[in-house]
Write an enzyme that holds these catalytic residues in place. Structure first.
Site, PDB file in Angstrom:
ATOM      1  N   LYS A 178       0.860  -1.170   0.000  1.00 45.01           N
ATOM      2  CA  LYS A 178       0.000   0.000   0.000  1.00 45.01           C
ATOM      3  C   LYS A 178       0.907   1.234   0.000  1.00 45.01           C
ATOM      4  O   LYS A 178       1.489   1.585   1.020  1.00 45.01           O
ATOM      5  CB  LYS A 178      -0.914  -0.015   1.223  1.00 45.01           C
ATOM      6  CG  LYS A 178      -2.075   0.998   1.149  1.00 45.01           C
ATOM      7  CD  LYS A 178      -1.626   2.349   1.636  1.00 45.01           C
ATOM      8  CE  LYS A 178      -2.748   3.372   1.562  1.00 45.01           C
ATOM      9  NZ  LYS A 178      -2.253   4.743   1.789  1.00 45.01           N
ATOM     10  N   GLU A 251       9.263   1.492  11.455  1.00 46.07           N
ATOM     11  CA  GLU A 251      10.317   2.512  11.418  1.00 46.07           C
ATOM     12  C   GLU A 251       9.614   3.852  11.402  1.00 46.07           C
ATOM     13  O   GLU A 251       9.050   4.252  10.391  1.00 46.07           O
ATOM     14  CB  GLU A 251      11.212   2.312  10.183  1.00 46.07           C
ATOM     15  CG  GLU A 251      12.517   3.091  10.265  1.00 46.07           C
ATOM     16  CD  GLU A 251      12.548   4.266   9.336  1.00 46.07           C
ATOM     17  OE1 GLU A 251      12.145   5.376   9.784  1.00 46.07           O
ATOM     18  OE2 GLU A 251      12.966   4.103   8.190  1.00 46.07           O
ATOM     19  N   CYS A 285      13.605  10.174   7.462  1.00 42.12           N
ATOM     20  CA  CYS A 285      13.353   9.846   8.869  1.00 42.12           C
ATOM     21  C   CYS A 285      14.628   9.948   9.701  1.00 42.12           C
ATOM     22  O   CYS A 285      14.614  10.447  10.818  1.00 42.12           O
ATOM     23  CB  CYS A 285      12.756   8.444   8.990  1.00 42.12           C
ATOM     24  SG  CYS A 285      11.103   8.286   8.271  1.00 42.12           S
ATOM     25  N   GLU A 383       9.559  17.243  14.996  1.00 41.00           N
ATOM     26  CA  GLU A 383      10.308  16.832  13.811  1.00 41.00           C
ATOM     27  C   GLU A 383       9.858  17.659  12.612  1.00 41.00           C
ATOM     28  O   GLU A 383       8.731  17.537  12.139  1.00 41.00           O
ATOM     29  CB  GLU A 383      10.087  15.347  13.532  1.00 41.00           C
ATOM     30  CG  GLU A 383      10.916  14.825  12.370  1.00 41.00           C
ATOM     31  CD  GLU A 383      10.727  13.346  12.123  1.00 41.00           C
ATOM     32  OE1 GLU A 383      11.609  12.721  11.525  1.00 41.00           O
ATOM     33  OE2 GLU A 383       9.674  12.800  12.535  1.00 41.00           O
TER      34      GLU A 383
END
Length: 477
Positions: A178, A251, A285, A383
């Site tokens: 997906k 993650e 990330c 972030e």
């Protein structure tokens, strides 16, 4: 003689045509650099997901029965197929995601996709004898899980998809992918290329919205979900997977810290720090997102970083000279814009950038360095996931370690020093899945990678990554 450019464009057009739906609902995908239409993606439903899972479930026993050697051969052929269409894949990726062709960007990502496919195919994982005293002989095997769900992000859509599916395939599983709603075309094209080689039903893709992702993560016939993305979505996947006790590899968000010790040569580390923070225009990330610099070298480090930042061109990705691009979507642009403004209003110094041209097309936010910012400022605590790096001054290394460990996330971190032993001592005290010394963010297909705290759990890459895509079974006797 004809120029090679029309041939490349024809290949790109052919690839785009192959993945364009001819019927059913579809939606426009826009170039984040120009606002132009890149192509049209199908809008799949939960019913489409059910068919994809059924196909994967039906294909899995035969795929597992091929054995590791034959599966690895087919995966190597799939990697060759990716390489054969690398330029077309890179151009589509550049237009859809926004990242430039050159630098550590689109061509680099496509190369990483084929490279990780080969690495997973070639990594040995034998039977481990865990105990043998002459009477009891115990062996550890890893059996296929069955169907694996892969839910990917929009920042490195092709490469991270391979990170998820390659070990799954190697271990005898089939997969249902997906992709992100922001970058479905890149992954649809990658899967189309891979499926030129692999048997039908082994790799399946469903391009839908959040309801499709939720259905995938709760589906009773899916034995494991691999997800890369935000911590918030990761928590939702944990909840939706609970009733079927799925295996998970997550993650999640990073907000990685870097600590610069006073013994560094600022100019020597500036380029490494810059790319640790600004690779993929900061949309990574494990990018460096908080830089703690000792007071003794603070001004010199800031000056050296400004010099690098001003020398790196940003612009439309398919223009060959650019190595930084736009933010991928308006939501992310607004987040970065808000966080930089919060720092400016608080009295922080914007050394470079911080003033986007809102009249130009695309989601371009200039390369931004912010100095003299408090550690609790939102630009540091949240972030940013974009081209804005806060630089925080510290006086004692204990203070820097405490600040680095002060958030609930811990994907990666780095220590910068001319004394490697000292850097390793500090690294051992940082709460993150990976700590780099004098670099930041580099990954290798044989080096395990995963997060600590709320940056997720489970390891990817290498032998450990293969093990995470199998069910351990002890044969005792």
């Amino acid at each position: 003689m004809d120029s090679p450019t029309p041939v490349l464009e024809e290949t790109y057009a052919d690839l785009l045509s192959e993945i364009t739906p001819q019927e059913g609902e579809r939606r426009e995908i826009l170039d984040p650099a120009t606002g132009e239409v890149v192509g049209h993606a199908p809008v799949h439903t939960v019913d489409d997901l059910e068919r994809a899972v059924a196909a994967a479930k039906a294909a899995q026993p035969a795929w597992a029965a091929l054995g590791h050697e034959r599966r690895s051969e087919l995966m190597m052929q799939a990697a060759d197929a990716i390489d054969a269409k690398a330029e077309a894949l890179a151009r589509l990726l550049s237009r859809e995601q926004g990242k430039p062709l050159n630098g550590p960007n689109a061509r680099f990502e496509v190369g990483g996709a084929s490279g990780w496919m080969r690495a997973a195919a070639a990594t040995p994982l034998g039977i481990e004898v865990v105990f043998d005293d002459g009477q009891t002989h115990a062996e550890l095997h890893y059996r296929p899980i069955g169907v694996v769900g892969a839910i990917g992000p929009w920042n490195w859509p092709q490469m991270i998809t391979v990170w998820q599916i390659a070990p799954a395939l190697r271990m005898g599983n089939t997969v249902v992918i997906k992709p992100s709603e922001y970058t479905p075309l890149s992954v649809l094209a990658l899967v189309a290329v891979i499926n030129e080689v692999l048997p039908a039903g082994v790799v399946n893709i469903v391009s839908g919205g959040r309801e499709v992702g939720a259905a995938l993560s709760s589906h009773p016939d899916v034995g494991k979900v691999m997800f890369t993305g935000s911590t918030t979505t990761g928590k939702a996947i944990i909840r939706s997977s609970a009733d079927t006790v799925k295996r998970l590899t997550l993650e999640l968000g990073g907000n990685d810290a870097g600590i610069v010790l006073p013994d560094v040569d600022p100019r020597a580390i500036a380029e490494g720090v810059f790319w640790g923070a600004f690779i993929n225009t900061g949309q990574t990330c494990a990018a460096l997102k908080r830089l703690y610099v000792h007071d003794d070298v603070y001004d010199d480090v800031c000056e050296a970083l400004v010099e690098v930042a001003r020398s790196v061109p940003m612009g439309i990705g398919v223009d060959e000279q650019n190595v930084l691009g736009p933010l991928q979507n308006k939501q992310q642009f607004d987040i970065v814009d808000r966080l930089v403004e919060s720092a400016r209003v608080s009295g922080a110094r914007v050394l470079v950038g911080g003033d986007p041209d809102r009249d130009q097309p695309g989601y371009f936010y200039p390369t931004t360095l912010v100095a003299d910012v408090d550690n609790d400022n939102p630009l540091v605590a949240e972030e940013q996931f974009g081209p804005a790096l806060p630089i925080i001054r510290y006086h004692h290394v204990e203070e820097a370690i405490e600040m680095a460990n002060g958030l609930e996330v811990g994907l990666g971190a780095s220590v910068w020093s001319s004394d490697r032993d000292r850097a390793r001592e500090i690294a051992a005290r940082i709460q993150s899945g990976t700590v780099w010394i004098n670099s930041h963010g580099g990954v290798h297909p044989m080096v395990p990678f995963g997060g600590a705290k709320q940056s997720g759990y489970g390891l990817e890459f290498g032998v450990e990554g293969l093990k995470s895509l199998g069910v351990p079974q002890v044969v005792n006797g």
